[in-house]
Design a protein around this motif. Structure first.
Motif, PDB file in Angstrom:
ATOM      1  N   ILE A 120      -5.982  12.686   7.515  1.00  0.00           N
ATOM      2  CA  ILE A 120      -4.830  13.031   6.683  1.00  0.00           C
ATOM      3  C   ILE A 120      -4.546  11.855   5.761  1.00  0.00           C
ATOM      4  O   ILE A 120      -4.231  10.754   6.212  1.00  0.00           O
ATOM      5  N   SER A 121      -4.709  12.103   4.465  1.00  0.00           N
ATOM      6  CA  SER A 121      -4.419  11.053   3.485  1.00  0.00           C
ATOM      7  C   SER A 121      -3.485  11.614   2.431  1.00  0.00           C
ATOM      8  O   SER A 121      -3.582  12.787   2.050  1.00  0.00           O
ATOM      9  N   LEU A 122      -2.577  10.774   1.972  1.00  0.00           N
ATOM     10  CA  LEU A 122      -1.592  11.180   0.972  1.00  0.00           C
ATOM     11  C   LEU A 122      -1.638  10.209  -0.202  1.00  0.00           C
ATOM     12  O   LEU A 122      -1.783   9.001  -0.023  1.00  0.00           O
ATOM     13  N   THR A 123      -1.501  10.767  -1.415  1.00  0.00           N
ATOM     14  CA  THR A 123      -1.442   9.947  -2.627  1.00  0.00           C
ATOM     15  C   THR A 123      -0.030   9.979  -3.182  1.00  0.00           C
ATOM     16  O   THR A 123       0.558  11.054  -3.352  1.00  0.00           O
ATOM     17  N   GLN A 124       0.515   8.792  -3.450  1.00  0.00           N
ATOM     18  CA  GLN A 124       1.865   8.680  -3.994  1.00  0.00           C
ATOM     19  C   GLN A 124       1.811   7.960  -5.340  1.00  0.00           C
ATOM     20  O   GLN A 124       1.088   6.979  -5.505  1.00  0.00           O
ATOM     21  N   SER A 125       2.603   8.469  -6.304  1.00  0.00           N
ATOM     22  CA  SER A 125       2.695   7.831  -7.610  1.00  0.00           C
ATOM     23  C   SER A 125       4.002   8.253  -8.252  1.00  0.00           C
ATOM     24  O   SER A 125       4.314   9.441  -8.291  1.00  0.00           O
ATOM     25  N   ASP A 158      -0.107 -10.409  -4.241  1.00  0.00           N
ATOM     26  CA  ASP A 158      -1.398 -10.670  -3.609  1.00  0.00           C
ATOM     27  C   ASP A 158      -1.907 -12.012  -4.127  1.00  0.00           C
ATOM     28  O   ASP A 158      -2.149 -12.169  -5.332  1.00  0.00           O
ATOM     29  N   ASN A 159      -2.028 -12.955  -3.214  1.00  0.00           N
ATOM     30  CA  ASN A 159      -2.471 -14.312  -3.580  1.00  0.00           C
ATOM     31  C   ASN A 159      -1.621 -14.902  -4.701  1.00  0.00           C
ATOM     32  O   ASN A 159      -2.135 -15.525  -5.640  1.00  0.00           O
ATOM     33  N   GLY A 160      -0.321 -14.670  -4.603  1.00  0.00           N
ATOM     34  CA  GLY A 160       0.608 -15.260  -5.551  1.00  0.00           C
ATOM     35  C   GLY A 160       0.762 -14.513  -6.860  1.00  0.00           C
ATOM     36  O   GLY A 160       1.632 -14.852  -7.673  1.00  0.00           O
ATOM     37  N   LYS A 161      -0.082 -13.519  -7.115  1.00  0.00           N
ATOM     38  CA  LYS A 161       0.016 -12.743  -8.349  1.00  0.00           C
ATOM     39  C   LYS A 161       0.877 -11.505  -8.118  1.00  0.00           C
ATOM     40  O   LYS A 161       0.854 -10.906  -7.039  1.00  0.00           O
ATOM     41  N   LYS A 162       1.629 -11.111  -9.170  1.00  0.00           N
ATOM     42  CA  LYS A 162       2.556 -10.000  -9.063  1.00  0.00           C
ATOM     43  C   LYS A 162       1.983  -8.747  -9.725  1.00  0.00           C
ATOM     44  O   LYS A 162       1.372  -8.804 -10.786  1.00  0.00           O
ATOM     45  N   TYR A 163       2.247  -7.594  -9.080  1.00  0.00           N
ATOM     46  CA  TYR A 163       1.756  -6.305  -9.571  1.00  0.00           C
ATOM     47  C   TYR A 163       2.846  -5.239  -9.385  1.00  0.00           C
ATOM     48  O   TYR A 163       3.748  -5.388  -8.567  1.00  0.00           O
ATOM     49  N   ARG A 164       2.680  -4.155 -10.148  1.00  0.00           N
ATOM     50  CA  ARG A 164       3.418  -2.919  -9.896  1.00  0.00           C
ATOM     51  C   ARG A 164       2.416  -1.870  -9.419  1.00  0.00           C
ATOM     52  O   ARG A 164       1.264  -1.856  -9.857  1.00  0.00           O
ATOM     53  N   ILE A 165       2.874  -0.983  -8.530  1.00  0.00           N
ATOM     54  CA  ILE A 165       1.986   0.052  -7.989  1.00  0.00           C
ATOM     55  C   ILE A 165       1.855   1.189  -9.003  1.00  0.00           C
ATOM     56  O   ILE A 165       2.848   1.760  -9.441  1.00  0.00           O
ATOM     57  N   ASN A 166       0.603   1.507  -9.348  1.00  0.00           N
ATOM     58  CA  ASN A 166       0.346   2.688 -10.172  1.00  0.00           C
ATOM     59  C   ASN A 166       0.173   3.916  -9.284  1.00  0.00           C
ATOM     60  O   ASN A 166       0.747   4.970  -9.553  1.00  0.00           O
ATOM     61  N   SER A 167      -0.592   3.781  -8.226  1.00  0.00           N
ATOM     62  CA  SER A 167      -0.736   4.850  -7.238  1.00  0.00           C
ATOM     63  C   SER A 167      -1.247   4.250  -5.943  1.00  0.00           C
ATOM     64  O   SER A 167      -1.847   3.168  -5.936  1.00  0.00           O
ATOM     65  N   ILE A 168      -1.013   4.976  -4.863  1.00  0.00           N
ATOM     66  CA  ILE A 168      -1.481   4.504  -3.564  1.00  0.00           C
ATOM     67  C   ILE A 168      -1.892   5.716  -2.739  1.00  0.00           C
ATOM     68  O   ILE A 168      -1.143   6.677  -2.610  1.00  0.00           O
ATOM     69  N   THR A 169      -3.142   5.689  -2.231  1.00  0.00           N
ATOM     70  CA  THR A 169      -3.661   6.752  -1.380  1.00  0.00           C
ATOM     71  C   THR A 169      -3.918   6.166  -0.002  1.00  0.00           C
ATOM     72  O   THR A 169      -4.675   5.196   0.141  1.00  0.00           O
ATOM     73  N   THR A 170      -3.286   6.752   1.012  1.00  0.00           N
ATOM     74  CA  THR A 170      -3.292   6.160   2.350  1.00  0.00           C
ATOM     75  C   THR A 170      -3.869   7.117   3.377  1.00  0.00           C
ATOM     76  O   THR A 170      -3.484   8.294   3.434  1.00  0.00           O
ATOM     77  N   ASN A 171      -4.803   6.621   4.179  1.00  0.00           N
ATOM     78  CA  ASN A 171      -5.262   7.324   5.365  1.00  0.00           C
ATOM     79  C   ASN A 171      -4.231   7.052   6.454  1.00  0.00           C
ATOM     80  O   ASN A 171      -4.084   5.918   6.919  1.00  0.00           O
TER      81      ASN A 171
END
Length: 710
Positions: A26-31, A683-696
């Motif tokens: 079961i995996s879900l994608t969020q965006s 991640d390692n001091g760098k900043k990001y915004r989430i575009n999408s995330i798919t999780t098992n």
């Protein structure tokens, strides 16, 4: 390894755990907003998977493979679902049964789809149009010189239940056919010259004729009607009455081009019955499931929770009793019953009293709001109007428990044209209307834990809280791709066919209010063109100039005609409105024609515009581009693009922007965070915004797309 648990609500409203296959993934994608398709709204996850046809699952789905079972599981209706991770609530949504797979003529597995709450919202709205929002008829009024003048010049508040609406209906200076102008010292009869000259007589009777105008309704009222019909609640501030930006937005009530028509064939007078007795429990049935309730309101009967109770009750039915007063007994009349604005039952050319019987009673098998309209070619009064209600199972009616709902007094059909909102509102789907607003203001939406739908601009959605995922990232591989999927972004309104807007396009080579963003460079970017179209009209308004003196005046007005001066329907028109009112002499007096032979002077009136305040060019406009004010020619810099899109779109065009793809193994305390998409990821001091995330969900392995902060 995490334990994934799926729960489905049964017919008694109790969540039942459903067994899963051990090897089922079961995996879900969020965006919340994907850079690959920035115009897509109401995004949420869907996931189809199979569950074993165990004894309990067969019971839950009532052996769906056996279609001979009476009262079996109704797969046409989605039911509530819940996913838990290690016993902790993770996602709520709806479960849709897709089918059952058999092996050797025995049920082996069921195919079900878990839908996120926003996907469910789209399904809920379906193909319904704005004219199905019966709540809007609370704001209906007469179409007459008295009411048009009042709604043009004065504040008119309306109270519905416990909520008071400020100026829900106005009649702004937008004409459907006639051009207006201002020329002092000129008397040319019944034309559109707004200069007021006091003498009575034909040469002086010029100005805006009352029937040149139509009404407009506040956007907030439409949103409230959506909440009422679909039993949802918008939160977050943007769709609420406290939002001063939304407070000034209106939709012009034009369903057809040209002059107002009632929408009723045959020149009939009409009356929607609006004095029903208030009864919060006309009928209530609780046997075997969720209660089915019929509630009597002033304007009709509100039926709720019928679709969830399938054990004993299929729906409800009604019969009518209508009696004209003695002096009107010979006047023919019609009665029409509506369910959610759609005609459900009709009797025409009735003379005298009308009493239907249970044998022919119309049956309604789903939730809805039921209203009654009476029509006649003559004025008439009904001394007695009521309907009786009962339940049905199949075609069997429980007439022994029927109850009446009566009016609080007589009902009159008057010799006036009733401006019924649902008959005059533009034809547009509810979902398209909401999508248009979301695209205008770059809005995001998600369902909160309390069930509210939180709506806010994208820039407001993102927060400054951080989640450091450094130790969870699989460093063995990752990708860093071009973040720019298009070479330019084109924002514009679909409706740009009116005379001034079309002239603008001929002169400027682009649509009025259109923004074509190509970054801050003249370089030719890679990628494709991307268009964001808004399904509304964008009218160019005209400031009145005294043609005698050349001086600018206060009023601006709109004209809904094409290049040949023919009236057009156009797309649904959304605009800001501002009431000009003050002490005598503060604003330009204009001439209002009360009828074909008389006129009067008015010094307060609602004007339309494309900005919040015509006297302040720094206020918000509903152009996508920076345009000159139609009032004073000053540049209006606070466009929709500047305020709501620039931060997001501009960053994507930067040379060092990347779409980074990583694999990570997120722990449960991160996975279950509400609004995980709103956080800054480190991640390692760098900043990001989430575009999408798919999780098992079983393993916690996530494929995450990140946009680096620059």
């Amino acid at each position: 390894m995490q334990q994934v648990q799926l729960f489905i609500k049964d017919g008694s409203g109790v969540y039942q755990r459903v067994e899963l296959f051990k090897d089922e993934t079961i995996s879900l994608t969020q965006s919340i907003q994907n850079i690959k398709d920035v115009s897509k709204v109401f995004t949420d996850f869907t996931k189809t998977f199979t569950v074993p046809a165990s004894k309990d699952t067969n019971k839950l789905f009532k052996h769906y493979y056996n279609f001979d079972i009476e009262g079996g599981f109704d797969a046409r209706i989605k039911t509530d679902g819940l996913i838990k991770l290690n016993g902790i609530d993770f996602k709520t949504g709806k479960i849709r049964l897709e089918g059952v797979d058999l092996k050797e003529n025995k049920a082996h597995s069921y195919r079900v789809t878990f839908l996120g709450d926003l996907v469910t919202l789209k399904d809920l709205l379906g193909d319904d149009k704005l004219d199905s929002l019966i709540y809007l008829n609370q704001f209906s009024t007469e179409y007459s010189t008295t009411e048009i003048k009042s709604h043009l010049t004065s504040n008119n508040n309306v109270t519905v239940g416990t909520e008071t609406y400020t100026n829900p209906i106005i009649s702004p200076l937008i004409t459907h056919t006639k051009r207006l102008y201002y020329k002092s010292g000129s008397n040319t009869g019944t034309d559109g010259n707004l200069w007021y000259n006091s003498p009575i007589g034909t040469p002086h009777n010029h100005g805006v004729l009352w029937s040149d105008l139509k009404y407009a309704i506040r956007i907030y009222c439409i949103l409230r009607a959506i909440e009422e019909k679909y039993s949802i609640n918008f939160s977050g501030g943007f769709f609420e009455s406290s939002n001063t930006l939304l407070d000034g937005l209106y939709m012009w009530l034009q369903r057809k081009s040209g002059s107002f028509e009632t929408g009723i064939e045959g020149d009939l007078y009409s009356k929607f019955v609006d004095n029903w007795e208030l009864d919060d429990n006309i009928l209530s049935f609780t046997g075997g499931g969720v209660p089915m309730i019929l509630e009597g309101t002033a304007t009709g009967v509100d039926a709720r929770n019928t679709s969830t109770n399938t054990k004993f009750i299929d729906g409800y039915a009604y019969k009518l009793s209508i009696t004209p007063q003695t002096s009107d007994i010979g006047i023919p009349y019609d009665v029409i019953i509506y369910k959610d604005g759609v005609e459900h039952y009709k009797e025409t050319s009735i003379i005298g009293s009308f009493d239907s019987d249970w044998q022919d009673a119309p049956i309604i098998r789903s939730d809805g709001f039921i209203t009654m309209e009476l029509r006649s070619k003559d004025t008439m009064t009904f001394s007695d109007v009521y309907w009786s209600w009962t339940y049905n199972s199949g075609n069997t009616l429980f007439t022994g428990i029927s109850r009446d709902n009566d009016t609080t007094g007589s009902v009159q059909i008057l010799a006036t044209a009733e401006f019924t909102i649902t008959q005059q509102i533009p034809e547009i789907k509810v979902v398209d209307f909401l999508t248009g607003l979301f695209k205008m203001f770059n809005l995001t939406a998600y369902v909160e834990s309390n069930g509210n739908i939180k709506v806010q601009p994208l820039d407001d959605y993102y927060i400054n809280d951080t989640i450091d995922i450094t130790k969870y990232v699989d460093t063995s591989s990752s990708k860093s791709d071009l973040a720019l999927p298009f070479k330019n972004v084109d924002f514009y309104y679909e409706g740009n066919q009116t005379i001034l807007a079309d002239k603008y396009k001929q002169l400027e080579g682009r649509y009025f209010g259109q923004e074509e963003y190509k970054g801050d460079s003249d370089l030719r970017w890679v990628g494709k063109d991307y268009k964001i179209k808004i399904p509304f009209e964008h009218l160019m308004y005209e400031r009145l100039i005294n043609q005698t003196t050349g001086g600018g005046l206060d009023p601006i007005y709109g004209l809904m005609v094409d290049n040949n001066l023919n009236p057009i329907k156009g797309k649904p028109l959304i605009f800001f409105s501002q009431r000009l009112s003050g002490d005598p002499g503060d604003y330009t007096d204009i001439s209002f024609r009360d009828n074909e032979t008389t006129h009067s002077s008015i010094d307060s009136y609602f004007i339309p515009s494309n900005s919040q305040n015509i006297y302040n060019s720094s206020t918000q406009s509903i152009h996508f581009s920076a345009e000159k004010s139609e009032f004073d020619g000053s540049q209006m810099l606070n466009s929709l693009f500047e305020t709501y899109y620039k931060n997001y779109i501009q960053s994507v065009f930067q040379i060092n922007k990347r779409l980074v793809k990583k694999k990570c193994f997120l722990p449960l305390d991160i996975l279950i965070k509400e609004n995980i998409l709103s956080y800054i990821i480190i991640d390692n001091g760098k900043k990001y915004r989430i575009n999408s995330i798919t999780t098992n969900l079983q393993t916690g392995e996530s494929d995450i797309e990140l946009l680096n902060e620059v």
